[in-house]
Write an enzyme that holds these catalytic residues in place. Structure first.
Site, PDB file in Angstrom:
ATOM      1  N   TYR A 194    -107.976  99.609   3.153  1.00 33.75           N
ATOM      2  CA  TYR A 194    -107.974  98.292   2.500  1.00 33.75           C
ATOM      3  C   TYR A 194    -107.879  96.917   3.466  1.00 33.75           C
ATOM      4  CZ  TYR A 194    -107.133 101.470  -1.405  1.00 33.75           C
ATOM      5  OH  TYR A 194    -107.213 102.360  -2.382  1.00 33.75           O
TER       6      TYR A 194
ATOM      7  N   ASN B 106     -85.597  97.109  26.077  1.00 34.29           N
ATOM      8  CA  ASN B 106     -85.246  98.037  24.769  1.00 34.29           C
ATOM      9  C   ASN B 106     -84.611  96.993  23.577  1.00 34.29           C
ATOM     10  OD1 ASN B 106     -85.178 100.288  23.335  1.00 34.29           O
ATOM     11  ND2 ASN B 106     -83.116 100.878  23.628  1.00 34.29           N
TER      12      ASN B 106
ATOM     13  N   SER C 153     -79.138  87.601  18.106  1.00 35.97           N
ATOM     14  CA  SER C 153     -80.282  87.763  17.895  1.00 35.97           C
ATOM     15  C   SER C 153     -80.861  87.579  16.291  1.00 35.97           C
ATOM     16  CB  SER C 153     -80.512  89.360  17.969  1.00 35.97           C
ATOM     17  OG  SER C 153     -80.629  89.625  19.261  1.00 35.97           O
TER      18      SER C 153
ATOM     19  N   HIS D 274     -98.153  99.113 -32.578  1.00 36.47           N
ATOM     20  CA  HIS D 274     -97.820 100.365 -32.645  1.00 36.47           C
ATOM     21  C   HIS D 274     -99.132 101.260 -32.470  1.00 36.47           C
ATOM     22  CE1 HIS D 274     -93.919  99.060 -33.863  1.00 36.47           C
ATOM     23  NE2 HIS D 274     -94.389  98.191 -34.618  1.00 36.47           N
TER      24      HIS D 274
ATOM     25  N   SER E 104    -118.904 108.394 -11.860  1.00 35.61           N
ATOM     26  CA  SER E 104    -118.478 109.732 -11.675  1.00 35.61           C
ATOM     27  C   SER E 104    -119.058 110.510 -10.901  1.00 35.61           C
ATOM     28  CB  SER E 104    -118.099 110.156 -13.223  1.00 35.61           C
ATOM     29  OG  SER E 104    -117.886 111.535 -12.991  1.00 35.61           O
TER      30      SER E 104
ATOM     31  N   ARG F 231     -88.621  95.000   7.992  1.00 34.44           N
ATOM     32  CA  ARG F 231     -89.958  95.196   8.688  1.00 34.44           C
ATOM     33  C   ARG F 231     -91.118  95.680   7.691  1.00 34.44           C
ATOM     34  NH1 ARG F 231     -89.917  95.062  14.237  1.00 34.44           N
ATOM     35  NH2 ARG F 231     -88.032  94.991  15.232  1.00 34.44           N
TER      36      ARG F 231
END
Length: 557
Positions: free
Chosen positions: A106, A180, A213, A261, A385, A434
């Site tokens: 997508y 890191n 941070s 209904h 189909s 994230r």
């Protein structure tokens, strides 16, 4: 091709064959008996190579496994496993190898979100916050160590923001491999870029001054959300609302049998039912757009501790508020190390409610297609189909509904998780946050699928007319209501006797009305009624839905 399928250990008491192939073609020649000390063979077919595995079974374990025959060398199962690793694909990330379909199948429909909600987007907004903070420091008279920058230096710093590209983000990621630490990598990146500039090089250590941070991250995330919603999500929401509003107006006059209904009920118009969704979605769209995006900039635990030690005479809360609002965000003065993310929960809950309304729309339209009220315009070459050539499936509305469910699942977790953090902070929010782009991505995909589905709809008035012609019983409601007005005893009970469980026709309704002792004018009006004309204010409501929507910048106010 993976070759590890034969290396499994199976329970020999299991009555069914044990070998489940991964990719290679594996066949169990003989099922292990339900006794110990048995042996069995497995035939394995691999590209251009066949061999037979022989195994002895004792005490429900596989022993002495080997492989010979049709293979140039003797190969053990262990070796086959090693070959599996050898031949496993070292795949590069692409639309075919992406784990998330948003980044694969997508991608073309959701890629507009990438500049904001991707790792690149996060790094870009971190750079923006760090640079803007250095510029803000240069404007504080008490911070004499960072004098006002020249126009050229300001232009250079602004260029780091405006000119930030994917290559720059990759450079930050290279630095992160050493540090890191993702935010520290941004600081080092900026120092490297500015060390050759004579004016900025003197104040390099004021990048990230007094910041934790999360001071950088919370503002970056808020800016990501603000830009993504304003630039991508809201315009598509508005396009969807407008498409449904157009349906309401163009179909305002088309009578339709209601179903409450699941049973025939008082008639409406197709347009009025679309107007309901247009109005509901508009209201929630407004709620979402009015939610304030908050930011904090108060240091390690929200108290400006380091700031005040370094410069005790500066009004740091005021400076922080000025800085946050200069970015187009609202200031949150009471925080810990993190901005509590309550505004995110409010925003995501609003998006969830918008999505729930759209699920309701998708299911209703799906049902109308099933009833034959809508036909779907076909596209040359498309297949509905794989086995039934006559089918034109309502796949757009099904895709929309499915992706809305995925979106709501992710956004719901974000809404309940992000506002919770132990004491002054824990890191459980760091990895979760994230995934904002995932929830928004599935929402965006769903909105576009619904819009695409709407463009294919074609009203089948013949089907709508047929259902109304067969539902004269719906006139029981207006007849008994007029009977009440004119004092006819037990009107409900009389209509119940006439209609419940019986076939009701135009003739039977006409005879009943003619038998009533009510004023001639009232009787004449009832005799004029048909299931097609008993619409109340439905036409008016549908045609005027645009008057209840004051479109200002694409939003209803």
């Amino acid at each position: 091709m993976e070759f590890g399928a034969c290396a499994r250990v199976f329970n020999v008491n299991q009555p069914t064959p044990y070998l489940t192939p991964i990719s290679s073609s594996c066949q169990l020649l003989k099922s292990p008996p339900n006794t110990s000390n048995a042996s069995f063979h497995i035939s394995v077919s691999l590209p251009h190579r066949d061999f037979t595995c022989k195994a002895a079974v004792k005490d429900n374990s596989i022993l002495n496994v080997g492989a010979v025959e049709k293979w140039p060398d003797t190969v053990s199962i262990v070796q086959v496993k090693e070959m599996s690793a050898e031949f496993s694909h070292e795949l590069e990330l692409s639309s075919l190898t992406a784990l998330c379909p948003l980044d694969g199948r997508y991608w073309a429909k959701v890629k507009d979100l990438a500049p904001y909600m991707s790792e690149y987007g996060l790094i870009r907004f971190r750079v923006l916050v760090e640079v803007k903070w250095l510029l803000k420091l240069s404007q504080i008279p008490e911070v004499i160590e960072v004098p006002s920058f020249s126009e050229e230096a300001q232009s250079y710093l602004q260029g780091l923001i405006d000119g930030f590209r994917e290559a720059d983000a990759l450079e930050v990621k290279k630095i992160e491999k050493v540090t890191n630490h993702d935010v520290k990598a941004v600081e080092y990146f900026l120092k490297q870029r500015c060390q050759s500039h004579p004016e900025i090089a003197k104040v390099l250590e004021f990048f990230h001054f007094a910041c934790t941070s999360e001071d950088i991250n919370n503002l970056a995330h808020a800016l990501m959300l603000k830009e993504a919603m304003a630039t991508v999500i809201y315009p598509v929401m508005d396009g969807l609302i407008k498409a449904i509003q157009n349906m309401a107006e163009s179909q305002a006059h088309i009578p339709m049998l209601s179903r409450t209904h699941g049973q025939p009920a008082s008639p409406t118009t197709l347009g009025k039912e679309m107007a309901v969704f247009s109005d509901r979605l508009s209201r929630e769209r407004v709620v979402a757009s009015q939610i304030e995006m908050l930011g904090k900039f108060a240091g390690a635990v929200g108290n400006y501790n380091a700031h005040l030690v370094a410069y005790p005479d500066v009004n740091w809360p005021q400076i922080a508020e000025e800085f946050v609002t200069s970015l187009g965000l609202c200031f949150n003065p009471y925080v810990t190390q993190i901005e509590p993310h309550d505004y995110m929960a409010r925003l995501f809950h609003s998006v969830i409610r918008f999505n729930n309304i759209l699920i309701d729309f998708d299911r209703d339209v799906w049902g109308y297609i099933s009833l034959g009220y809508f036909k779907q315009i076909t596209k040359a070459g498309e297949i509905g189909s794989s086995t039934m050539p006559h089918k034109v499936n309502p796949i757009d509305f099904e895709n929309s509904e499915g992706n809305l469910g995925l979106a709501n699942g992710g956004l719901s977790h974000l809404s309940t998780k992000l506002p919770i953090s132990r004491w002054q902070r824990d890191l459980t929010d760091s990895t979760v946050i994230r995934n904002i782009g995932v929830g928004l991505g599935h929402s965006l995909l769903a909105y576009k699928s619904a819009i695409q589905g709407i463009t294919k709809l074609q009203v089948n008035e013949a089907s709508l007319t047929k259902d109304l012609d067969q539902s004269w019983e719906v006139l029981a409601e207006p007849i008994q209501t007029v009977m009440r007005r004119y004092g006819v005893p037990e009107p409900y009970e009389k209509l119940k006797e006439l209609t419940r469980g019986r076939g009701v026709t135009k003739d039977s309704i006409t005879k009943f009305i003619e038998s009533l002792e009510i004023p001639i004018e009232a009787k004449t009006n009832l005799l004029k009624l048909t299931p097609h004309s008993y619409l109340g204010a439905a036409v008016h409501l549908a045609r005027n839905v645009n008057r209840t929507v004051d479109w200002v910048n694409g939003a209803k106010v």
